[in-house]
Write an enzyme that holds these catalytic residues in place. Structure first.
Site, short mmCIF file in Angstrom:
data_model
loop_
_atom_site.label_atom_id
_atom_site.label_comp_id
_atom_site.label_asym_id
_atom_site.label_seq_id
_atom_site.Cartn_x
_atom_site.Cartn_y
_atom_site.Cartn_z
N GLY A 1 0.83 -1.21 0.00
CA GLY A 1 0.00 0.00 0.00
C GLY A 1 0.86 1.25 0.00
N SER B 1 1.54 3.27 -2.48
CA SER B 1 1.25 4.24 -3.53
C SER B 1 0.63 5.53 -3.01
CB SER B 1 0.33 3.62 -4.58
OG SER B 1 -0.78 2.99 -3.97
N TYR C 1 -14.29 -4.18 10.21
CA TYR C 1 -12.97 -3.52 10.19
C TYR C 1 -12.27 -3.73 11.53
CZ TYR C 1 -9.46 0.20 9.81
OH TYR C 1 -8.29 0.91 9.79
N ALA D 1 -12.66 -6.03 13.72
CA ALA D 1 -12.26 -7.43 13.91
C ALA D 1 -10.95 -7.72 13.18
CB ALA D 1 -13.37 -8.36 13.41
P1 NAP Z 1 -5.28 4.55 1.50
O1 NAP Z 1 -4.82 5.96 1.39
O2 NAP Z 1 -6.68 4.20 1.10
O3 NAP Z 1 -4.27 3.62 0.69
C1 NAP Z 1 -4.49 2.24 0.63
C2 NAP Z 1 -3.30 1.58 -0.03
O4 NAP Z 1 -3.46 0.16 0.01
C3 NAP Z 1 -3.12 1.95 -1.49
O5 NAP Z 1 -1.73 2.03 -1.73
C4 NAP Z 1 -3.73 0.74 -2.24
O6 NAP Z 1 -3.17 0.57 -3.54
C5 NAP Z 1 -3.32 -0.39 -1.30
N1 NAP Z 1 -4.14 -1.60 -1.37
C6 NAP Z 1 -5.41 -1.77 -0.91
N2 NAP Z 1 -5.82 -3.04 -1.10
C7 NAP Z 1 -4.77 -3.70 -1.69
C8 NAP Z 1 -4.57 -5.03 -2.15
N3 NAP Z 1 -5.53 -5.99 -2.04
N4 NAP Z 1 -3.37 -5.36 -2.70
C9 NAP Z 1 -2.39 -4.42 -2.81
N5 NAP Z 1 -2.54 -3.14 -2.39
C10 NAP Z 1 -3.70 -2.78 -1.85
O7 NAP Z 1 -5.11 4.01 3.02
P2 NAP Z 1 -4.44 4.66 4.33
O8 NAP Z 1 -5.42 5.53 4.99
O9 NAP Z 1 -3.07 5.13 4.01
O10 NAP Z 1 -4.35 3.34 5.25
C11 NAP Z 1 -3.21 2.50 5.31
C12 NAP Z 1 -3.40 1.53 6.47
O11 NAP Z 1 -3.60 2.28 7.68
C13 NAP Z 1 -4.60 0.60 6.34
O12 NAP Z 1 -4.27 -0.68 6.79
C14 NAP Z 1 -5.63 1.25 7.25
O13 NAP Z 1 -6.58 0.32 7.75
C15 NAP Z 1 -4.75 1.80 8.35
N6 NAP Z 1 -5.37 2.89 9.11
C16 NAP Z 1 -5.77 4.02 8.50
C17 NAP Z 1 -6.39 5.03 9.25
C18 NAP Z 1 -6.88 6.32 8.62
O14 NAP Z 1 -7.57 7.09 9.33
N7 NAP Z 1 -6.52 6.62 7.38
C19 NAP Z 1 -6.58 4.85 10.62
C20 NAP Z 1 -6.14 3.67 11.21
C21 NAP Z 1 -5.53 2.69 10.45
P3 NAP Z 1 -3.71 1.43 -4.84
O15 NAP Z 1 -3.30 2.88 -4.59
O16 NAP Z 1 -3.01 0.86 -6.00
O17 NAP Z 1 -5.20 1.28 -4.86
#
Ligand code: NAP
Length: 259
Positions: A21, A23, A164, A166
């Protein structure tokens, strides 16, 4: 450009890192910071090639090797393929950041959550951690570092997002289990658990609830940036954290202390 003298005690020169992830959002900020600390980086992504390439270009500007590779990490083949591509491109694997995931935005009570929603979240957030962590455990060098991304939701639950919560609780369980399994090889396994982070994943929810309302529930007074999360992740990858394993580092501005 940062040189190795300026990197000082956080110097990761010569270490080879894979960020899933990578990107955008938290993964992109982490890949950039790992590169700033001197690590070579593989940026895993699913579909957004241009975004991943832009992160790789930022990373390469720090004088490290940076590559991108598309794979669906929620499948055994995709996870294996990404780990093998990292080893091929960077010559080995020393640091793994298990970050890819989703947060289904629609609020749904557990009593009416359908199987499609449940299984999709399990697949994206839990199968992905299982398949990637297993592939990494087979390949990472002795003395390596794994950091898996959980959430506050994994510890205190999240009403209307029980699916989520879980998955993120399970990420913590996997962290603690794997930490013991890999300790004999001096490999540490830790977890970073963010609260609200300003990324595309939660853009709709943040604008819907209002940034001000969410920020008011955070003692430090603001929603985290992706860079706020990347710092503790990179710390856990550094020699400074060598005796920390099986832990959860909460990065939430103190939000769990209120309400
Ligand atoms: P994001 O901006 O939506 O980015 C998600 C990333 O995951 C993207 O790079 C996407 O690739 C990649 N991805 C998703 N499913 C995939 C798959 N099956 N195979 C390969 N790549 C995949 O997310 P984020 O907010 O940075 O979150 C990152 C992590 O932090 C997650 O695990 C999320 O649950 C956790 N988190 C986030 C928050 C929040 O408030 N944002 C809070 C707590 C925890 P593409 O760009 O190619 O689609």
């Amino acid at each position: 450009m940062v040189n190795s003298n300026e990197r000082g005690i956080l110097d990761l020169a010569g270490r080879r890192a894979l960020v899933t992830g990578g990107s955008r959002g938290i993964g992109a900020a982490t890949a950039r910071l790992l590169a700033a600390a001197g690590a070579d980086v593989m940026i895993g992504y699913r579909s957004r090639h241009d975004d991943a390439s832009a992160v790789a270009a930022d990373a390469a500007a720090f004088g490290v090797r940076a590559a991108v590779h598309a794979a669906d990490v929620a499948t055994a083949d995709g996870a294996h393929d990404l780990v093998q591509a990292t080893i091929r491109e960077l010559g080995g694997l020393d640091i793994f950041i298990g970050n890819a995931g989703i947060w289904p935005e629609e609020e749904v009570p557990l009593s009416s959550m359908d199987a499609a929603r449940w299984h999709r979240t399990m697949r994206e957030n839990l199968d992905s951690i299982f398949f990637t962590s297993a592939a990494v455990a087979r390949s990472i060098t002795d003395g390596g570092r794994l950091v898996l991304i959980s959430s506050t939701a994994g510890q205190r639950g999240e009403a209307y997002h029980a699916d989520y919560a879980a998955t993120k609780g399970a990420v913590i369980s996997i962290t603690k289990s794997l930490a013991v399994e890999l300790a004999p090889r001096d490999v540490t396994v830790n977890c970073v658990a963010p609260g609200w982070v300003d990324t595309e994943m939660v853009a709709g929810a943040i604008s819907g609830h209002g940034i001000a309302r969410i920020s008011n529930g955070i003692p430090l007074g603001r929603i985290a940036t992706p860079a706020d999360i990347a710092g503790p992740v990179v710390f856990l990858c550094s020699p400074l954290a060598r005796h920390i394993t099986g832990e959860i580092v909460n990065v939430n501005g103190g939000s769990v202390l209120c309400g």
